[in-house]
Design a protein around this motif. Structure first.
Motif, PDB file in Angstrom:
ATOM      1  N   VAL B  80       0.850  -1.197   0.000  1.00  0.00           N
ATOM      2  CA  VAL B  80       0.000   0.000   0.000  1.00  0.00           C
ATOM      3  C   VAL B  80       0.888   1.250   0.000  1.00  0.00           C
ATOM      4  O   VAL B  80       0.587   2.237  -0.674  1.00  0.00           O
ATOM      5  N   VAL B  84       0.760   4.705  -2.240  1.00  0.00           N
ATOM      6  CA  VAL B  84       0.575   6.011  -1.593  1.00  0.00           C
ATOM      7  C   VAL B  84       1.714   6.961  -1.977  1.00  0.00           C
ATOM      8  O   VAL B  84       1.473   8.113  -2.349  1.00  0.00           O
ATOM      9  N   ASP B 124       9.744   9.935  13.444  1.00  0.00           N
ATOM     10  CA  ASP B 124       9.353   8.661  14.061  1.00  0.00           C
ATOM     11  C   ASP B 124       7.897   8.318  13.730  1.00  0.00           C
ATOM     12  O   ASP B 124       7.561   7.161  13.451  1.00  0.00           O
ATOM     13  N   ALA B 125       7.037   9.336  13.777  1.00  0.00           N
ATOM     14  CA  ALA B 125       5.616   9.106  13.488  1.00  0.00           C
ATOM     15  C   ALA B 125       5.424   8.722  12.020  1.00  0.00           C
ATOM     16  O   ALA B 125       4.655   7.817  11.694  1.00  0.00           O
ATOM     17  N   GLU B 126       6.137   9.410  11.148  1.00  0.00           N
ATOM     18  CA  GLU B 126       6.046   9.083   9.709  1.00  0.00           C
ATOM     19  C   GLU B 126       6.484   7.630   9.469  1.00  0.00           C
ATOM     20  O   GLU B 126       5.859   6.901   8.704  1.00  0.00           O
ATOM     21  N   ALA B 128       6.328   5.139  11.587  1.00  0.00           N
ATOM     22  CA  ALA B 128       5.292   4.238  12.108  1.00  0.00           C
ATOM     23  C   ALA B 128       4.150   4.111  11.100  1.00  0.00           C
ATOM     24  O   ALA B 128       3.619   3.023  10.863  1.00  0.00           O
ATOM     25  N   TRP B 129       3.804   5.236  10.490  1.00  0.00           N
ATOM     26  CA  TRP B 129       2.756   5.272   9.457  1.00  0.00           C
ATOM     27  C   TRP B 129       3.190   4.433   8.252  1.00  0.00           C
ATOM     28  O   TRP B 129       2.443   3.589   7.758  1.00  0.00           O
ATOM     29  N   ARG B 130       4.422   4.644   7.829  1.00  0.00           N
ATOM     30  CA  ARG B 130       4.917   3.898   6.661  1.00  0.00           C
ATOM     31  C   ARG B 130       5.006   2.402   6.929  1.00  0.00           C
ATOM     32  O   ARG B 130       4.704   1.585   6.058  1.00  0.00           O
ATOM     33  N   THR B 132       3.151   0.572   8.811  1.00  0.00           N
ATOM     34  CA  THR B 132       1.813  -0.018   8.710  1.00  0.00           C
ATOM     35  C   THR B 132       1.416  -0.209   7.247  1.00  0.00           C
ATOM     36  O   THR B 132       0.850  -1.238   6.882  1.00  0.00           O
ATOM     37  N   LEU B 133       1.747   0.767   6.424  1.00  0.00           N
ATOM     38  CA  LEU B 133       1.369   0.678   5.012  1.00  0.00           C
ATOM     39  C   LEU B 133       2.254  -0.288   4.231  1.00  0.00           C
ATOM     40  O   LEU B 133       1.894  -0.730   3.140  1.00  0.00           O
ATOM     41  N   ARG B 136       1.003  -4.225   4.393  1.00  0.00           N
ATOM     42  CA  ARG B 136      -0.151  -4.712   3.629  1.00  0.00           C
ATOM     43  C   ARG B 136       0.107  -4.530   2.138  1.00  0.00           C
ATOM     44  O   ARG B 136       0.543  -3.459   1.703  1.00  0.00           O
TER      45      ARG B 136
END
Lengths: 164, 164
Positions: B80, B84, B124-126, B128-130, B132-133, B136
Motif C-alpha cells: 500500500v 501512496v 518517528d511518526a512518519e 510508524a505510518w509507513r 503499517t502501510l 499490507r
C-alpha cells in the motif's frame, strides 16, 4: 519527487512556540510578536497558529498590555499530537468516499456497515502515526532540547522575561 | 474541525484501481477509461493517477488499440505504501525548516548535525505510518475485498475482460 501535500508549516512553528512557552513561568503570558522574533518567524502568521492552539485548548490567550499566550496546562500534559491536531484539524488525513458503492458493480449498502478494506488500512496507519505523537509531550521535547543545548533555556527564558 | 491538509484523493482512486488490476490476467492491459467507469470516477483525473503509478514503477503502461495499464509486478509485491508514495511523492509529510538556527539565540551550526528534536518526533511518526502501510500488499487487500464480497472479483474480471 517531493510530497505533493505536505503538512501545514504551522505545525513546526506551533511546536517550537510551545517548547519556548514551557520554559516561561506558568502565569506569564508572552505576546505573539515576541515568540515570532524568538523563532525568526512572521508574527501575523505565527499569531494565527497560536490562536488555533488557544482554540483547541492547548494555549490560553489573554488580552491587554500584559497579554499574550501561555500553556493552558503543564507541558507534560500536552502531547505532540495535541499540537499537531490543533493546527491540522482533528480529521484523519485519508478520506474514504465509498468508491466501492459506485460503478456497475456497487457493493450493496448493507455490506458497507464495516469500513472499506482500503479505508481500514489507511486508518490503521493514521492510528500508528497518532500513537507515536501521543507518546511524546512538550515537556519531553523541551528536556531533549535543553540536554543538547544546556544554555538555551536560561537565555531564552530571561530574554522573554526581560522584554515582554 | 476537519483536517486542513488532507491526503490527495488520488490515493483512494489509485488503490481501488490496483485492486481491480490485480484480478485481471497479468498480460492484459486495461484502459484508464475502463477503470474509471468501473469505479465511477472521472477518466482524465484517474488517468493522471495511473500515469503517476506507472512513473513510480507500480504499473506498466502500453499504448495502442490494446493499450492501457497493468500491474508492473505481482500484487503481493506491491505494498500500500508503494501506491501512496507514487501519488503523494516520496518526501515526508513534515518538513523541518531549521527554526532552531534562527532568531536571537540560534543553535550553532555544528550542533545541528543531528536532526532537531521536533523533526525527530515527526520522523518517528512518519516511519510508524509507513511501516503499517508496508505491512499490507495489494494482494492482501484484494483477498479481503473478495472475502467480504465473493462475487465481486469474478464479475469485475469478466466485465473488464469482455469489453476492453
Amino acid at each position: 519527487m517531493s510530497r505533493t501535500v505536505r503538512m501545514n508549516q504551522g505545525v513546526e512553528w506551533a511546536l517550537h512556540g510551545c517548547v519556548a512557552l514551557s520554559w516561561v513561568a506558568r502565569d506569564r503570558a508572552i505576546p505573539a510578536a515576541k515568540l515570532a522574533e524568538l523563532n525568526g518567524l512572521p508574527a501575523p502568521y505565527l499569531n494565527k497558529q497560536l490562536q488555533a492552539l488557544a482554540h483547541a485548548g492547548v494555549l490560553r490567550s489573554t488580552n491587554g498590555p500584559k497579554g499574550g499566550f501561555r500553556l493552558a496546562r503543564g507541558p507534560e500534559e500536552i502531547t505532540v499530537l495535541d499540537v499537531v491536531l490543533a493546527i491540522e484539524g482533528e480529521g484523519e488525513a485519508f478520506r474514504c468516499t465509498e468508491i466501492r458503492q459506485r460503478g456497475p458493480f456497487p457493493t450493496p449498502r448493507r455490506d458497507c456497515r464495516v469500513p472499506c478494506q482500503i479505508a481500514s488500512v489507511m486508518h490503521d496507519a493514521e492510528m500508528a502515526w497518532r500513537r507515536t505523537l501521543t507518546e511524546r509531550s512538550i515537556a519531553d521535547i523541551a528536556a531533549e532540547v535543553e540536554a543538547s543545548n544546556p544554555q538555551v533555556r536560561k537565555r531564552i527564558c530571561s530574554w522573554l522575561d526581560s522584554s515582554s
